[in-house]
Design a protein around this motif. Structure first.
Motif, PDB file in Angstrom:
ATOM      1  N   HIS A  18     -23.732  -5.455  45.887  1.00 17.31           N
ATOM      2  CA  HIS A  18     -23.829  -6.623  46.760  1.00 17.31           C
ATOM      3  C   HIS A  18     -24.320  -7.864  46.028  1.00 17.31           C
ATOM      4  O   HIS A  18     -23.914  -8.979  46.358  1.00 17.31           O
ATOM      5  N   CYS A  19     -25.155  -7.698  45.021  1.00 19.10           N
ATOM      6  CA  CYS A  19     -25.533  -8.851  44.207  1.00 19.10           C
ATOM      7  C   CYS A  19     -24.326  -9.381  43.434  1.00 19.10           C
ATOM      8  O   CYS A  19     -24.118 -10.600  43.338  1.00 19.10           O
ATOM      9  N   VAL A  20     -23.523  -8.481  42.881  1.00 17.46           N
ATOM     10  CA  VAL A  20     -22.315  -8.903  42.173  1.00 17.46           C
ATOM     11  C   VAL A  20     -21.330  -9.546  43.145  1.00 17.46           C
ATOM     12  O   VAL A  20     -20.702 -10.563  42.826  1.00 17.46           O
ATOM     13  N   LEU A 245     -19.578 -15.689  34.920  1.00 17.32           N
ATOM     14  CA  LEU A 245     -20.153 -14.633  35.756  1.00 17.32           C
ATOM     15  C   LEU A 245     -21.173 -13.824  34.965  1.00 17.32           C
ATOM     16  O   LEU A 245     -22.223 -13.433  35.497  1.00 17.32           O
ATOM     17  N   ASP A 246     -20.887 -13.561  33.702  1.00 16.67           N
ATOM     18  CA  ASP A 246     -21.809 -12.774  32.883  1.00 16.67           C
ATOM     19  C   ASP A 246     -23.158 -13.471  32.734  1.00 16.67           C
ATOM     20  O   ASP A 246     -24.212 -12.828  32.823  1.00 16.67           O
ATOM     21  N   ALA A 247     -23.143 -14.787  32.542  1.00 16.58           N
ATOM     22  CA  ALA A 247     -24.400 -15.535  32.411  1.00 16.58           C
ATOM     23  C   ALA A 247     -25.189 -15.515  33.715  1.00 16.58           C
ATOM     24  O   ALA A 247     -26.426 -15.449  33.711  1.00 16.58           O
ATOM     25  N   THR A 248     -24.490 -15.567  34.845  1.00 18.89           N
ATOM     26  CA  THR A 248     -25.154 -15.517  36.146  1.00 18.89           C
ATOM     27  C   THR A 248     -25.835 -14.176  36.370  1.00 18.89           C
ATOM     28  O   THR A 248     -26.952 -14.111  36.906  1.00 18.89           O
ATOM     29  N   HIS A 250     -26.723 -11.798  34.043  1.00 21.50           N
ATOM     30  CA  HIS A 250     -27.565 -11.234  32.994  1.00 21.50           C
ATOM     31  C   HIS A 250     -29.042 -11.120  33.380  1.00 21.50           C
ATOM     32  O   HIS A 250     -29.639 -10.029  33.266  1.00 21.50           O
ATOM     33  N   PRO A 251     -29.701 -12.183  33.841  1.00 23.10           N
ATOM     34  CA  PRO A 251     -31.127 -12.039  34.189  1.00 23.10           C
ATOM     35  C   PRO A 251     -31.354 -11.095  35.366  1.00 23.10           C
ATOM     36  O   PRO A 251     -32.368 -10.393  35.416  1.00 23.10           O
ATOM     37  N   LEU A 252     -30.432 -11.067  36.306  1.00 18.46           N
ATOM     38  CA  LEU A 252     -30.576 -10.173  37.450  1.00 18.46           C
ATOM     39  C   LEU A 252     -30.523  -8.718  37.013  1.00 18.46           C
ATOM     40  O   LEU A 252     -31.324  -7.887  37.461  1.00 18.46           O
ATOM     41  N   LEU A 253     -29.586  -8.392  36.134  1.00 18.80           N
ATOM     42  CA  LEU A 253     -29.444  -7.005  35.684  1.00 18.80           C
ATOM     43  C   LEU A 253     -30.693  -6.524  34.960  1.00 18.80           C
ATOM     44  O   LEU A 253     -31.103  -5.367  35.113  1.00 18.80           O
ATOM     45  N   ASN A 272     -20.454  -5.753  29.430  1.00 15.66           N
ATOM     46  CA  ASN A 272     -19.575  -5.509  28.300  1.00 15.66           C
ATOM     47  C   ASN A 272     -18.185  -6.071  28.585  1.00 15.66           C
ATOM     48  O   ASN A 272     -17.546  -5.688  29.565  1.00 15.66           O
ATOM     49  N   TRP A 273     -17.730  -6.975  27.739  1.00 20.27           N
ATOM     50  CA  TRP A 273     -16.370  -7.505  27.876  1.00 20.27           C
ATOM     51  C   TRP A 273     -15.396  -6.489  27.301  1.00 20.27           C
ATOM     52  O   TRP A 273     -15.327  -6.298  26.094  1.00 20.27           O
TER      53      TRP A 273
END
Length: 282
Positions: A18-20, A245-248, A250-253, A272-273
């Motif tokens: 849900h965060c994603v 999206l990855d930058a958004t 990253h801190p949450l993960l 991972n791309w």
């Protein structure tokens, strides 16, 4: 199919998903043109955390229950917590409910649910929302029928129960092959469970070679992925992810890996791309 999400609502896998989902919808809404949200396995849309099913497993206690006191730590987490709080103390929103609260007036949602009882709950939940269309049908078949959407922009969430793991991946791959042909610019998010990490190698190889221009793989482990009898983590593969999206995420993960780790375990998370703009497969 006997799966009922009421037993698992609000667990760590829901938190990740849900965060994603919020990050994806908000990224797509950075542009003013309307979008369509398609959910292939929508469920009931809303779940009672005080009910018998949820209390039997108590999975929400180790998921959303660990995060409620963290409001103010991260903007994305705050938006997630606010959306959950909007349901009331004893309820948890499914993906359709979260998406509906985020969609704009000219956005739309197509919600697919095969189980009649769950589909009936979904219809009741959204009976007064003209943006939302509920289909009691197989979500994979619906992808072929409903794509591309009239809005030409949007997101497909594929979130099956994975009762038969190998067969489920085969169905996902077949559905995505067709969908990417019909709607190559669409954003597709595939949720998957993690038990034994090595079992995911074939699916990730397929993702590297699929027709999407880019693929970002998101993984959260609450314990090592070495015991096949339990859910050790969850992942989401995003095909054609929105910019940054990855930058958004990253801190949450990083925060989720710490807060949602199983007792006595060390949680881990990674971005991972699997496929990049230049066609390179990681």
């Amino acid at each position: 199919m006997n799966y009922r999400h009421a037993y698992h609502a609000g667990n760590f896998a829901d938190v990740l998903k849900h965060c994603v989902l919020i990050a994806l919808i908000e990224a797509l809404q950075a542009k003013p043109k309307p979008l369509c949200y398609l959910d292939t396995h929508a469920g009931a849309g809303r779940y009672d955390l005080s009910g018998e099913a949820a209390r039997k497993t108590a999975e929400a206690d180790a998921g959303i229950g660990r995060l409620r006191a963290l409001h103010g730590r991260l903007p994305l987490l705050d938006r997630y917590l606010d959306l959950v709080a909007a349901e009331g103390a004893d309820h948890y929103p499914g993906s359709p409910r979260i998406a509906a609260r985020l969609l704009r007036a000219d956005d739309a949602a197509q919600l697919c649910e095969l189980l009649p009882e769950e589909a009936a709950k979904l219809r009741a939940l959204f009976r007064e929302d003209r943006r939302i269309h509920v289909h009691e049908r197989d979500g994979y078949a619906a992808m072929k029928a409903l794509l591309p959407p009239t809005q030409k922009r949007g997101l497909v969430l594929i979130d099956p129960p994975f009762e038969e793991q190998i067969d489920e991946y085969a169905r996902i791959q077949t559905a995505l092959d067709t969908a990417l042909t019909r709607w190559p610019s669409g954003v597709y998010a595939v949720w998957y469970p993690i038990k034994l990490g090595r079992e995911l190698h074939p699916f990730r190889r397929w993702l590297r070679g699929c027709a999407a221009k880019t693929v970002l793989d998101i993984e959260l482990l609450t314990r090592p992925d070495t015991v096949p009898q339990r859910l050790n983590g969850a992942g989401i593969a995003v095909l054609n992810p929105p910019w940054r999206l990855d930058a958004t995420l990253h801190p949450l993960l990083r925060l989720l890996a710490t807060q949602l780790a199983a007792d006595g375990e060390r949680g881990t998370a990674r971005l991972n791309w699997l496929k990049t703009e230049d066609g390179t497969a990681a």
